[in-house]
Each structure stands twice: as structure tokens, then as C-alpha cells.
Design an enzyme around this catalytic site. Structure first.
Site, PDB file in Angstrom:
ATOM      1  N   GLY A  31      11.420  -3.625 -12.119  1.00  0.00           N
ATOM      2  CA  GLY A  31      11.562  -4.868 -12.666  1.00  0.00           C
ATOM      3  C   GLY A  31      12.724  -5.685 -12.340  1.00  0.00           C
ATOM      4  O   GLY A  31      13.584  -5.003 -11.833  1.00  0.00           O
ATOM      5  N   SER A  48      19.850  -4.739  -7.343  1.00  0.00           N
ATOM      6  CA  SER A  48      18.761  -3.857  -6.844  1.00  0.00           C
ATOM      7  C   SER A  48      19.253  -2.264  -6.987  1.00  0.00           C
ATOM      8  O   SER A  48      20.192  -1.864  -6.685  1.00  0.00           O
ATOM      9  CB  SER A  48      18.609  -3.814  -5.432  1.00  0.00           C
ATOM     10  OG  SER A  48      17.532  -3.135  -4.896  1.00  0.00           O
ATOM     11  N   GLU A  79      13.330  -8.642  -5.103  1.00  0.00           N
ATOM     12  CA  GLU A  79      12.396  -9.815  -5.473  1.00  0.00           C
ATOM     13  C   GLU A  79      13.040 -11.005  -5.620  1.00  0.00           C
ATOM     14  O   GLU A  79      12.680 -12.269  -6.023  1.00  0.00           O
ATOM     15  CB  GLU A  79      11.399  -9.304  -6.668  1.00  0.00           C
ATOM     16  CG  GLU A  79      10.746  -8.345  -6.513  1.00  0.00           C
ATOM     17  CD  GLU A  79       9.641  -8.095  -5.639  1.00  0.00           C
ATOM     18  OE1 GLU A  79       9.522  -9.133  -4.734  1.00  0.00           O
ATOM     19  OE2 GLU A  79       8.927  -7.173  -5.388  1.00  0.00           O
ATOM     20  N   HIS A 100       6.936  -4.053 -15.074  1.00  0.00           N
ATOM     21  CA  HIS A 100       5.784  -3.243 -14.614  1.00  0.00           C
ATOM     22  C   HIS A 100       5.385  -2.524 -15.965  1.00  0.00           C
ATOM     23  O   HIS A 100       5.247  -1.340 -16.027  1.00  0.00           O
ATOM     24  CB  HIS A 100       6.491  -2.155 -13.826  1.00  0.00           C
ATOM     25  CG  HIS A 100       7.024  -2.465 -12.492  1.00  0.00           C
ATOM     26  ND1 HIS A 100       7.424  -1.658 -11.491  1.00  0.00           N
ATOM     27  CD2 HIS A 100       7.076  -3.964 -11.768  1.00  0.00           C
ATOM     28  CE1 HIS A 100       7.880  -2.183 -10.442  1.00  0.00           C
ATOM     29  NE2 HIS A 100       7.481  -3.634 -10.580  1.00  0.00           N
TER      30      HIS A 100
HETATM   31 ZN   LIG Z   1       7.996  -4.769  -9.178  1.00  0.00          ZN
END
Ligand SMILES: [Zn+2]
Length: 219
Positions: A31, A48, A79, A100
Site C-alpha cells: 500500500g 518504497s 506506485e 490491500h
Molecule cells: Zn499495491
């Protein structure tokens, strides 16, 4: 002219990440969360691969809308492209949360949409949320598909992956993330014992109108 970097926004990201974990919307390092500074337009995003409990102020990365790093030494979330694509498409959004969670992910595995089956959901998320087209995590294709399926609603299901929820601020986006997952849970439970009754389009519009114009304390 030096660009103003705000540590208080970095703190907000850390709080948001911890809240996501506490509400079981994600685990470990999965996430990600970002905030757009309405004053400068800069985007603050979680790093990250660092556990939410271990993220410190210096780990938050600041990007501009072209995805260039303006501040921070950590590697930003993979992302980042999806977050920036949302901000570029939605001027009303200043927080993006990607999670998630279990029940929303179940719908995503079946490539199903989530209808607006409750008052809270239709008032703050949308008439329903749909499942985007599949793409690999971290790709520009995922970003494009997610933004397209999000449209003007406040959440989208990412197939075989999780959810993306947006709001005008962190409080709003966290509430939306929670209500999406709660509604997915209710929907799956309801489907498991019968056929859920859906709210009519007319009634959804009435509730949305009420929430926009009449709900809450008078000013
Ligand atoms: Zn993800």
C-alpha cells in the site's frame, strides 16, 4: 526562490500509514499514501519497502507533478505514477491512499464491482465503484487504467491487487478507505446468504444531494 518543504505534511503521511495498518487496510510495506500540498502543488509520498511503523520524516519523498524528486533520499513508492496520474486528473483530490484490504481484494480477484448498498457509501464514495482493467503493479498502464475506472468517484477496485481511494484531505480519504472495505465486507456477507437488495438510482441521488447540501452542523 527556494521551494517550501513542509515537515508537518510528512508527519501526516506517517500518521496516515499507521492508521491504514491499524484499520487492517494493509500489512507490512504494501500500500502507499500521498498528499498534495494545495499551496505549492508538490506531492508528498510514502517510501518504497519500509514498514509503516519504521517510516521517519526523512523517508517521505516530495515529488512535483512531473514525478521529479524535489526532496528526500528514500526511493518513493513504486506506485508514484498512479498517485500523480490521479492528482493530474482530479483537481478536487489532495490525498490518495492505495491499500490491500481483504474484502475489497476478494471483489478484485473476481473482477467484480461494488454497488452502492448503504447510506455512508453512496454519500462519500459514489453510486458504486468499478473494477479497473488489469495491469501489473507499478506500471504506467496500471495508472492509466485506475484513473479511467475511478472517473469522478472516490474509489476504484484494482483487480487482483487492492483498492485506490481518494479524498480532499487525509481524514476524508481514510474514511473513504474504511467505508469501501466495510461495504465490500457487508456485500460479500449479504451475497453469501441471499440476494442483496440494491438501492435505486433515484434514492442514491437523493442521499447524495442530502449529504452535499443539508447534512452536518449548520454554519
Ligand atoms: Zn499495491
Amino acid at each position: 526562490m527556494s521551494i517550501k518543504i513542509k515537515n508537518e505534511l510528512k508527519e501526516v503521511i506517517i500518521y496516515g500509514g499507521l492508521t491504514m495498518v491499524k484499520q487492517r487496510l494493509t500489512v507490512g510495506t504494501w500500500g502507499n499514501i500521498s498528499i498534495r500540498d494545495t499551496e505549492t502543488g508538490l506531492i508528498y509520498i510514502s517510501p518504497s519497502g519500509i514498514d509503516y511503523a519504521d517510516i521517519r520524516v526523512d523517508d517521505i519523498v516530495v515529488l512535483n507533478s512531473d514525478m521529479e524528486v524535489i526532496d528526500g533520499k528514500a526511493v518513493p513508492s513504486i506506485e508514484k505514477g498512479m498517485h500523480i496520474a490521479v492528482y493530474n486528473a482530479r483537481k478536487d483530490v489532495n490525498t490518495v491512499i492505495h491499500t490491500h484490504p481483504i474484502y475489497s481484494s476478494v471483489l478484485g480477484v473476481n473482477h467484480m464491482e461494488l454497488p452502492g448498498i448503504s447510506e455512508d457509501f453512496v454519500q462519500i464514495v459514489g453510486d458504486k465503484i468499478i473494477c479497473s482493467k488489469y495491469a501489473l503493479p507499478g506500471t504506467s498502464e496500471l495508472a492509466t487504467n485506475a484513473v479511467k475506472a475511478l472517473g469522478s468517484r472516490n474509489a476504484v477496485i484494482l483487480p487482483n491487487h487492492g483498492t485506490l481511494c481518494v479524498g480532499k484531505n487525509l481524514k476524508d480519504a481514510l474514511k473513504i478507505s474504511y467505508v469501501v472495505e466495510k461495504t465490500a465486507h457487508v456485500y460479500i456477507m449479504a451475497k453469501s446468504i441471499g440476494a442483496p437488495y440494491l438501492i435505486s438510482e433515484h434514492d442514491i441521488k437523493v442521499m447524495q444531494e442530502f449529504a452535499r447540501n443539508h447534512y452536518g452542523q449548520r454554519e
